[in-house]
Design a protein around this motif. Structure first.
Motif, PDB file in Angstrom:
ATOM      1  N   MET A 225       1.137  14.551  -4.504  1.00  0.00           N
ATOM      2  CA  MET A 225      -0.217  14.474  -3.941  1.00  0.00           C
ATOM      3  C   MET A 225      -0.847  13.111  -4.200  1.00  0.00           C
ATOM      4  O   MET A 225      -1.522  12.547  -3.327  1.00  0.00           O
ATOM      5  CB  MET A 225      -1.088  15.594  -4.520  1.00  0.00           C
ATOM      6  N   LEU A 226      -0.622  12.574  -5.409  1.00  0.00           N
ATOM      7  CA  LEU A 226      -1.140  11.232  -5.702  1.00  0.00           C
ATOM      8  C   LEU A 226      -0.510  10.205  -4.773  1.00  0.00           C
ATOM      9  O   LEU A 226      -1.196   9.302  -4.267  1.00  0.00           O
ATOM     10  CB  LEU A 226      -0.842  10.878  -7.164  1.00  0.00           C
ATOM     11  N   CYS A 227       0.782  10.320  -4.541  1.00  0.00           N
ATOM     12  CA  CYS A 227       1.485   9.411  -3.629  1.00  0.00           C
ATOM     13  C   CYS A 227       0.910   9.497  -2.217  1.00  0.00           C
ATOM     14  O   CYS A 227       0.684   8.479  -1.561  1.00  0.00           O
ATOM     15  CB  CYS A 227       2.978   9.755  -3.636  1.00  0.00           C
ATOM     16  N   ILE A 228       0.631  10.713  -1.764  1.00  0.00           N
ATOM     17  CA  ILE A 228       0.111  10.912  -0.409  1.00  0.00           C
ATOM     18  C   ILE A 228      -1.274  10.288  -0.246  1.00  0.00           C
ATOM     19  O   ILE A 228      -1.634   9.807   0.840  1.00  0.00           O
ATOM     20  CB  ILE A 228       0.083  12.413  -0.057  1.00  0.00           C
ATOM     21  N   THR A 229      -2.044  10.219  -1.352  1.00  0.00           N
ATOM     22  CA  THR A 229      -3.377   9.598  -1.245  1.00  0.00           C
ATOM     23  C   THR A 229      -3.288   8.106  -0.912  1.00  0.00           C
ATOM     24  O   THR A 229      -4.267   7.530  -0.434  1.00  0.00           O
ATOM     25  CB  THR A 229      -4.173   9.756  -2.561  1.00  0.00           C
ATOM     26  N   SER A 230      -2.140   7.496  -1.161  1.00  0.00           N
ATOM     27  CA  SER A 230      -1.955   6.098  -0.754  1.00  0.00           C
ATOM     28  C   SER A 230      -1.321   5.994   0.632  1.00  0.00           C
ATOM     29  O   SER A 230      -1.537   5.006   1.339  1.00  0.00           O
ATOM     30  CB  SER A 230      -1.084   5.357  -1.771  1.00  0.00           C
TER      31      SER A 230
ATOM     32  N   MET B 239       0.829  -1.202   0.000  1.00  0.00           N
ATOM     33  CA  MET B 239       0.000   0.000   0.000  1.00  0.00           C
ATOM     34  C   MET B 239       0.863   1.251   0.000  1.00  0.00           C
ATOM     35  O   MET B 239       0.571   2.230  -0.693  1.00  0.00           O
ATOM     36  CB  MET B 239      -0.919  -0.011   1.229  1.00  0.00           C
ATOM     37  N   VAL B 240       1.944   1.220   0.759  1.00  0.00           N
ATOM     38  CA  VAL B 240       2.850   2.365   0.815  1.00  0.00           C
ATOM     39  C   VAL B 240       3.491   2.619  -0.552  1.00  0.00           C
ATOM     40  O   VAL B 240       3.648   3.769  -0.980  1.00  0.00           O
ATOM     41  CB  VAL B 240       3.937   2.132   1.886  1.00  0.00           C
ATOM     42  N   CYS B 241       3.842   1.556  -1.253  1.00  0.00           N
ATOM     43  CA  CYS B 241       4.542   1.666  -2.539  1.00  0.00           C
ATOM     44  C   CYS B 241       3.607   1.583  -3.738  1.00  0.00           C
ATOM     45  O   CYS B 241       4.071   1.436  -4.875  1.00  0.00           O
ATOM     46  CB  CYS B 241       5.596   0.564  -2.657  1.00  0.00           C
ATOM     47  N   ILE B 242       2.293   1.682  -3.520  1.00  0.00           N
ATOM     48  CA  ILE B 242       1.341   1.370  -4.584  1.00  0.00           C
ATOM     49  C   ILE B 242       1.453   2.325  -5.772  1.00  0.00           C
ATOM     50  O   ILE B 242       1.204   1.928  -6.922  1.00  0.00           O
ATOM     51  CB  ILE B 242      -0.101   1.344  -4.036  1.00  0.00           C
ATOM     52  N   TYR B 243       1.811   3.594  -5.537  1.00  0.00           N
ATOM     53  CA  TYR B 243       1.891   4.513  -6.677  1.00  0.00           C
ATOM     54  C   TYR B 243       2.918   4.064  -7.714  1.00  0.00           C
ATOM     55  O   TYR B 243       2.566   3.846  -8.884  1.00  0.00           O
ATOM     56  CB  TYR B 243       2.156   5.955  -6.212  1.00  0.00           C
ATOM     57  N   PRO B 244       4.211   3.891  -7.364  1.00  0.00           N
ATOM     58  CA  PRO B 244       5.152   3.439  -8.400  1.00  0.00           C
ATOM     59  C   PRO B 244       4.868   2.029  -8.893  1.00  0.00           C
ATOM     60  O   PRO B 244       5.059   1.734 -10.077  1.00  0.00           O
ATOM     61  CB  PRO B 244       6.513   3.531  -7.713  1.00  0.00           C
ATOM     62  N   VAL B 245       4.389   1.137  -8.000  1.00  0.00           N
ATOM     63  CA  VAL B 245       4.112  -0.245  -8.413  1.00  0.00           C
ATOM     64  C   VAL B 245       2.952  -0.276  -9.403  1.00  0.00           C
ATOM     65  O   VAL B 245       3.015  -0.942 -10.448  1.00  0.00           O
ATOM     66  CB  VAL B 245       3.806  -1.124  -7.188  1.00  0.00           C
ATOM     67  N   PHE B 246       1.879   0.453  -9.115  1.00  0.00           N
ATOM     68  CA  PHE B 246       0.730   0.459 -10.026  1.00  0.00           C
ATOM     69  C   PHE B 246       1.092   1.138 -11.344  1.00  0.00           C
ATOM     70  O   PHE B 246       0.628   0.720 -12.410  1.00  0.00           O
ATOM     71  CB  PHE B 246      -0.467   1.161  -9.390  1.00  0.00           C
ATOM     72  N   GLU B 247       1.901   2.176 -11.277  1.00  0.00           N
ATOM     73  CA  GLU B 247       2.390   2.829 -12.502  1.00  0.00           C
ATOM     74  C   GLU B 247       3.104   1.825 -13.399  1.00  0.00           C
ATOM     75  O   GLU B 247       2.901   1.802 -14.620  1.00  0.00           O
ATOM     76  CB  GLU B 247       3.334   3.977 -12.142  1.00  0.00           C
TER      77      GLU B 247
END
Length: 376
Positions: free
Chosen positions: A326-331, A260-268
């Motif tokens: 901001m997108l990162c902070i939402t996760s 969940m913490v790393c979801i932004y780069p992983v989902f990208e």
């Protein structure tokens, strides 16, 4: 005496953060000032690629400052007889293959992505051997059966570490983007590690924050130096190892929390593979200019479209990163709120994925809300 010891304990996290920050910042500054002597090797002089958004050649060996900052932090911890210095030292030893392969690529431009991923997998294997950083539980039906065996756990761990390291490299496209995102992620790891009483992991997570910020101050907003593959792969490895160690050492933390913490780069990364392989029928490793951060740069930062002036290009580049912060902070906010609840984290991950896809679709179809667009 007990009161003095308590004060020292409270100051200890700041010591780790400040030592790594100061050394990383100073070494990075030295690299920038000496760039003329090594620019023929270290500079990113290719200004024409689909993911190139800088106007002049820039040194891309920012990882050297971060790594040096952490080395000095280990040295200070060892000299002051702190028992956790060995954890920091082993983290750096394990990270050497990932850092080294990326750094060789930064200098030679001849190390393929496959070889860099292999080096990161070797680093993950060393983490399993030297640190016991192994994924043995996921709370995911079916996957738990796989990681219940030693071989399955090793495969899952190596795949995860290599994937996170590669994902950090993928989002390393704009000034301050990846270094700030990783700093925020490590801060969340440090907070939860502190909550469960894992002080050594708290300290080394904060040391990683300091090292990343020591690079950040010279990278954002002016873009005086780039992270490079060495810095990106090492930073991604370090982030993944801290996350895996957190769940391996503390059963109260949900196994999905690090994801969940790393979801932004992983989902990208996952979305980029899907977009290239399924939608466009091109090789997944082929570079392109339509990552989410690239689209934000091209379609939301409209005030300087077509400008070739170095100052305007740098400003436009730097104005892109805060959108992704901001997108990162939402996760990170739900991760902080539900770090011990797998069902809630799973729901938040699903919500993040839907939000990401919806935002991407609106931008790529020129339907971005006007309040997000920056014009003259």
């Amino acid at each position: 005496m007990a009161k003095a010891d308590g004060c020292l304990g409270k100051l200890e996290p700041m010591l780790y953060l400040l030592v790594s920050f100061f050394v990383a910042a100073v070494v990075t500054l030295m690299v920038i000032h000496s760039s003329r002597s090594h620019a023929h090797l270290s500079a990113d002089a290719d200004l024409s690629g689909p993911q190139k958004f800088h106007a002049t050649p820039v040194p891309r060996i920012g990882g050297t400052g971060m790594f040096t900052g952490l080395v000095c932090c280990v040295g200070v911890a060892a000299l002051t007889h702190r028992p956790d210095w060995k954890l920091g030292a082993l983290l750096l030893v394990c990270g050497l293959p990932a850092f080294g392969a990326g750094l060789v690529e930064d200098f030679t431009k001849r190390v393929s992505p496959g070889k860099r991923l292999l080096a990161t997998a070797i680093s993950a294997g060393l983490g399993i051997w030297l640190l016991g950083a192994t994924i043995t539980k996921t709370d995911v039906p079916g996957l738990d059966l796989l990681v219940s065996t030693a071989v399955g756990a090793w495969i899952a761990t190596v795949f995860t570490v290599a994937g996170v390291a590669n994902s950090v490299n993928i989002i390393d496209g704009f000034n301050g983007l990846s270094s700030m995102c990783v700093s925020l992620m490590l801060l969340v790891f440090a907070y939860v590690a502190y909550q469960v009483g894992d002080l050594p992991l708290t300290l080394w997570a904060l040391a990683g924050v300091g090292a990343a910020l020591g690079f950040f101050v010279w990278n954002f907003p002016a873009g005086l130096i780039f992270l490079g593959d060495g810095g990106a792969y090492f930073l991604g490895f370090y982030l993944a190892e801290i996350g895996i160690l957190l769940i391996a050492r503390n059963p109260d933390v949900s196994p999905l929390f690090p994801l969940m913490v790393c979801i932004y780069p992983v989902f990208e990364t996952v979305f980029s593979i899907y977009r290239r392989k399924v939608v466009r029928s091109v090789p997944p490793g082929l570079p392109d200019g339509i990552h989410l951060h690239s689209l934000i740069y091209r379609r939301l930062m409209r005030w300087a479209i077509g400008a070739r002036d170095a100052r305007q290009m740098t400003r436009r580049n730097s104005m892109t990163a805060p959108y992704l912060w901001m997108l990162c902070i939402t996760s990170l906010l739900p991760a902080l709120a539900f770090w011990d609840s797998t069902p809630m984290i799973a729901a938040c991950m699903l919500l993040f994925g839907l939000t990401y896809v919806a935002l991407y679709r609106r931008i790529v179809r020129f339907k971005t809300p006007k309040w997000l667009v920056v014009t003259r």
